[in-house]
Design an enzyme around this catalytic site. Sequence first.
Site, PDB file in Angstrom:
ATOM      1  N   GLU A   1      28.398 -10.011 -67.261  1.00 43.11           N
ATOM      2  CA  GLU A   1      26.399  -9.964 -67.760  1.00 43.11           C
ATOM      3  C   GLU A   1      26.123  -8.935 -68.316  1.00 43.11           C
ATOM      4  O   GLU A   1      25.261  -8.838 -69.888  1.00 43.11           O
ATOM      5  CB  GLU A   1      25.788 -10.551 -66.584  1.00 43.11           C
ATOM      6  CG  GLU A   1      25.968 -11.722 -65.835  1.00 43.11           C
ATOM      7  CD  GLU A   1      25.330 -11.593 -64.991  1.00 43.11           C
ATOM      8  OE1 GLU A   1      24.101 -13.085 -64.606  1.00 43.11           O
ATOM      9  OE2 GLU A   1      25.972 -11.492 -63.286  1.00 43.11           O
TER      10      GLU A   1
ATOM     11  N   THR B   1      37.212 -26.543 -77.559  1.00 42.30           N
ATOM     12  CA  THR B   1      36.067 -26.305 -78.541  1.00 42.30           C
ATOM     13  C   THR B   1      34.633 -26.502 -77.932  1.00 42.30           C
ATOM     14  O   THR B   1      34.836 -28.436 -77.325  1.00 42.30           O
ATOM     15  CB  THR B   1      36.985 -26.888 -79.938  1.00 42.30           C
ATOM     16  OG1 THR B   1      36.186 -28.916 -79.398  1.00 42.30           O
ATOM     17  CG2 THR B   1      38.242 -26.019 -79.963  1.00 42.30           C
ATOM     18  N   HIS B   2      33.854 -26.704 -78.819  1.00 39.92           N
ATOM     19  CA  HIS B   2      32.057 -26.829 -78.020  1.00 39.92           C
ATOM     20  C   HIS B   2      32.430 -26.809 -76.502  1.00 39.92           C
ATOM     21  O   HIS B   2      31.719 -27.825 -75.749  1.00 39.92           O
ATOM     22  CB  HIS B   2      32.171 -28.527 -78.352  1.00 39.92           C
ATOM     23  CG  HIS B   2      32.200 -28.627 -79.686  1.00 39.92           C
ATOM     24  ND1 HIS B   2      31.283 -28.848 -80.931  1.00 39.92           N
ATOM     25  CD2 HIS B   2      33.614 -28.774 -80.910  1.00 39.92           C
ATOM     26  CE1 HIS B   2      31.636 -29.081 -82.239  1.00 39.92           C
ATOM     27  NE2 HIS B   2      33.481 -29.447 -81.947  1.00 39.92           N
TER      28      HIS B   2
ATOM     29  N   LYS C   1      26.890 -14.194 -52.174  1.00 37.57           N
ATOM     30  CA  LYS C   1      26.804 -14.011 -53.614  1.00 37.57           C
ATOM     31  C   LYS C   1      27.928 -12.588 -53.860  1.00 37.57           C
ATOM     32  O   LYS C   1      27.958 -11.880 -53.090  1.00 37.57           O
ATOM     33  CB  LYS C   1      25.234 -13.827 -54.170  1.00 37.57           C
ATOM     34  CG  LYS C   1      24.499 -14.950 -54.386  1.00 37.57           C
ATOM     35  CD  LYS C   1      25.246 -16.091 -55.467  1.00 37.57           C
ATOM     36  CE  LYS C   1      25.169 -15.645 -56.974  1.00 37.57           C
ATOM     37  NZ  LYS C   1      23.751 -15.485 -57.344  1.00 37.57           N
TER      38      LYS C   1
ATOM     39  N   SER D   1      24.026 -10.055 -54.022  1.00 40.48           N
ATOM     40  CA  SER D   1      22.347 -10.238 -53.822  1.00 40.48           C
ATOM     41  C   SER D   1      21.796  -9.868 -52.801  1.00 40.48           C
ATOM     42  O   SER D   1      22.218  -9.767 -52.038  1.00 40.48           O
ATOM     43  CB  SER D   1      22.252 -12.204 -54.251  1.00 40.48           C
ATOM     44  OG  SER D   1      21.015 -12.463 -53.755  1.00 40.48           O
TER      45      SER D   1
ATOM     46  N   GLN E   1      15.295  11.985 -89.741  1.00 42.34           N
ATOM     47  CA  GLN E   1      15.391  12.502 -88.152  1.00 42.34           C
ATOM     48  C   GLN E   1      14.989  10.999 -87.021  1.00 42.34           C
ATOM     49  O   GLN E   1      15.568  11.043 -85.661  1.00 42.34           O
ATOM     50  CB  GLN E   1      13.800  13.063 -87.563  1.00 42.34           C
ATOM     51  CG  GLN E   1      13.534  13.772 -86.301  1.00 42.34           C
ATOM     52  CD  GLN E   1      13.185  15.020 -86.477  1.00 42.34           C
ATOM     53  OE1 GLN E   1      13.269  15.912 -87.387  1.00 42.34           O
ATOM     54  NE2 GLN E   1      12.386  14.377 -85.483  1.00 42.34           N
TER      55      GLN E   1
ATOM     56  N   TYR F   1      16.640  13.735 -98.891  1.00 42.93           N
ATOM     57  CA  TYR F   1      15.906  14.342 -97.699  1.00 42.93           C
ATOM     58  C   TYR F   1      14.476  13.640 -97.514  1.00 42.93           C
ATOM     59  O   TYR F   1      13.610  14.373 -98.268  1.00 42.93           O
ATOM     60  CB  TYR F   1      15.953  15.283 -97.017  1.00 42.93           C
ATOM     61  CG  TYR F   1      15.774  14.951 -95.220  1.00 42.93           C
ATOM     62  CD1 TYR F   1      16.451  14.845 -94.051  1.00 42.93           C
ATOM     63  CD2 TYR F   1      14.551  16.124 -94.804  1.00 42.93           C
ATOM     64  CE1 TYR F   1      16.494  15.037 -93.220  1.00 42.93           C
ATOM     65  CE2 TYR F   1      14.210  16.078 -93.730  1.00 42.93           C
ATOM     66  CZ  TYR F   1      15.395  15.579 -92.823  1.00 42.93           C
ATOM     67  OH  TYR F   1      14.639  15.010 -91.585  1.00 42.93           O
TER      68      TYR F   1
ATOM     69  N   SER G   1      12.914  17.811 -82.886  1.00 44.62           N
ATOM     70  CA  SER G   1      13.332  16.464 -82.194  1.00 44.62           C
ATOM     71  C   SER G   1      14.569  17.024 -81.313  1.00 44.62           C
ATOM     72  O   SER G   1      15.241  16.722 -80.716  1.00 44.62           O
ATOM     73  CB  SER G   1      14.568  15.833 -83.819  1.00 44.62           C
ATOM     74  OG  SER G   1      14.955  16.866 -84.180  1.00 44.62           O
TER      75      SER G   1
ATOM     76  N   ASN H   1      18.704  20.414 -94.521  1.00 47.01           N
ATOM     77  CA  ASN H   1      19.403  19.258 -94.616  1.00 47.01           C
ATOM     78  C   ASN H   1      20.677  18.491 -94.813  1.00 47.01           C
ATOM     79  O   ASN H   1      20.995  17.394 -94.838  1.00 47.01           O
ATOM     80  CB  ASN H   1      18.553  18.893 -96.283  1.00 47.01           C
ATOM     81  CG  ASN H   1      17.246  18.649 -96.295  1.00 47.01           C
ATOM     82  OD1 ASN H   1      16.059  19.090 -95.064  1.00 47.01           O
ATOM     83  ND2 ASN H   1      16.606  19.431 -97.085  1.00 47.01           N
TER      84      ASN H   1
END
Length: 465
Positions: free
Chosen positions: A290, A155-156, A283, A277, A322, A317, A23, A110
């Site tokens: 986003e 709303t909506h 653009k 863009s 891990q 454990y 690890s 552990n």
Amino acid sequence: MMKLWGTRFSQSQSELLELFNASIDFDKTLYKQDIKGSKAHAKGLFKIGILTKEELDSITAGLERVQKEIEEGKFVFKLSHEDIHMSIETRLTELIGEVGKKLHTARSRNDQVALDFSLYCNEENAYLQNLILELITTLTNLASLHTTTLMPGMTHLQHAQPISFGFHLMAWVASLKKDYLRFKSAKERNDECPLGSAALAGSVYGNDRDFVAKELGYTRASMNAMESVSSRDFALDLSYAIATLMMHISRMAEELILWSSYEFKFVSFSDEYSTGSSIMPQKKNPDVAELLRGKSGRTFGNLMALLTVLKGLPLAYNKDMQEDKEGVFDSVATAKISLLILKASLETLSIHKENMLAMCQKGHLNATDLADFLVKEHAIAFRDAHHIVGRCVLKAESLGLDLSQIDLHELKDLLPKDVDFKVLKKTLDLNSCMERRDTLGGTASSQTLSQIEEIKQWLKQTLNS
Ligand code: ARG
């Protein structure tokens, strides 16, 4: 090379297993916590007479040298050392000799890994709490400039009633305050030190666990050794707090995306926080928002992955555990950069009040107020008033007008005979509609201001505590 645990094995480990089992590639992130834990453990060993003062000093100095090597990029991480715990212990013994071998008395990997990861989660939790408070401060300051900036409340995603931009921002703040409290309670709940639980059963050396816990900044040692090495609740709590925060951020991001489109144009991102863009020269894209919306997904996945790793595991454990770290590291990194960039892009956002106002003149935002007027001034039952206003809306639409624009005399036949048109005109004014909702938590600018005041007080108290 012989493993730290290798004596009872007669064959050396296959390379494939070494690769599969190690690890170190990711748990090296925990080097600081591992060293901090080892230093406190060594102090604890000195306290119970297992190390002499010279041995403690030698181990402490050795651990500091290891830390320096890591931070200067001189430390060689080897797959054969499996994880950060054995890498550091091995190097410590190389540096200080025989006494290094005493460090692992009365502990196990552990409790060591549980400690390192718990320290990491608590530290990152505290850092994220600060970032949330900073974002809340930015939003509250912005809101205080816009308590009378009218915008359509929806709303909506359909026009509903007039609100102010400041009121909308304070809705975001209310969510973020809950996020902050969620992080805080996660940290308080997990303020317990696993070290000294050893493999699963505690140790035979009489470790002073409370002493070590205090050394490490915890208020207490964990109650039960077996639960303590089996639990990743601290990581789950943090992952859930992050996932919920990111869910909130994704909703803010979605609104920013909508608002920055040509259809709305309520806001524009600064060039600094916009992208272009590769083909369309005109653009300007809201990539920041986003990505914020998109990045929430991985934090939900990380939470689900951790729950799934832990599901059905017998105590104590198991190596499955891990698999607990990478997702949490990813969630923490995601939340950090998201909070920073959201704050920065809000601080440079342009707000187009005139477009918000223009959009308030669409969708009959004052229709509810007309119904309320009929109830209050003409003792009409609300349901009947609702029908009357429905007819008024139809009439306005047939004329291609909004209820906020129409000459109210056009509605004469639909309204009670004794309507006072002057009063009605004032009643239906969009600003009055927004100001009229003067109940606790409502849109009235005085209410938004008192929300802002409440948050400012709370921020002051929180930052001073
Ligand atoms: N690398 C391990 C982990 O991240 C450390 C604990 C290993 N303990 C053990 N007994 N194998 O979980």
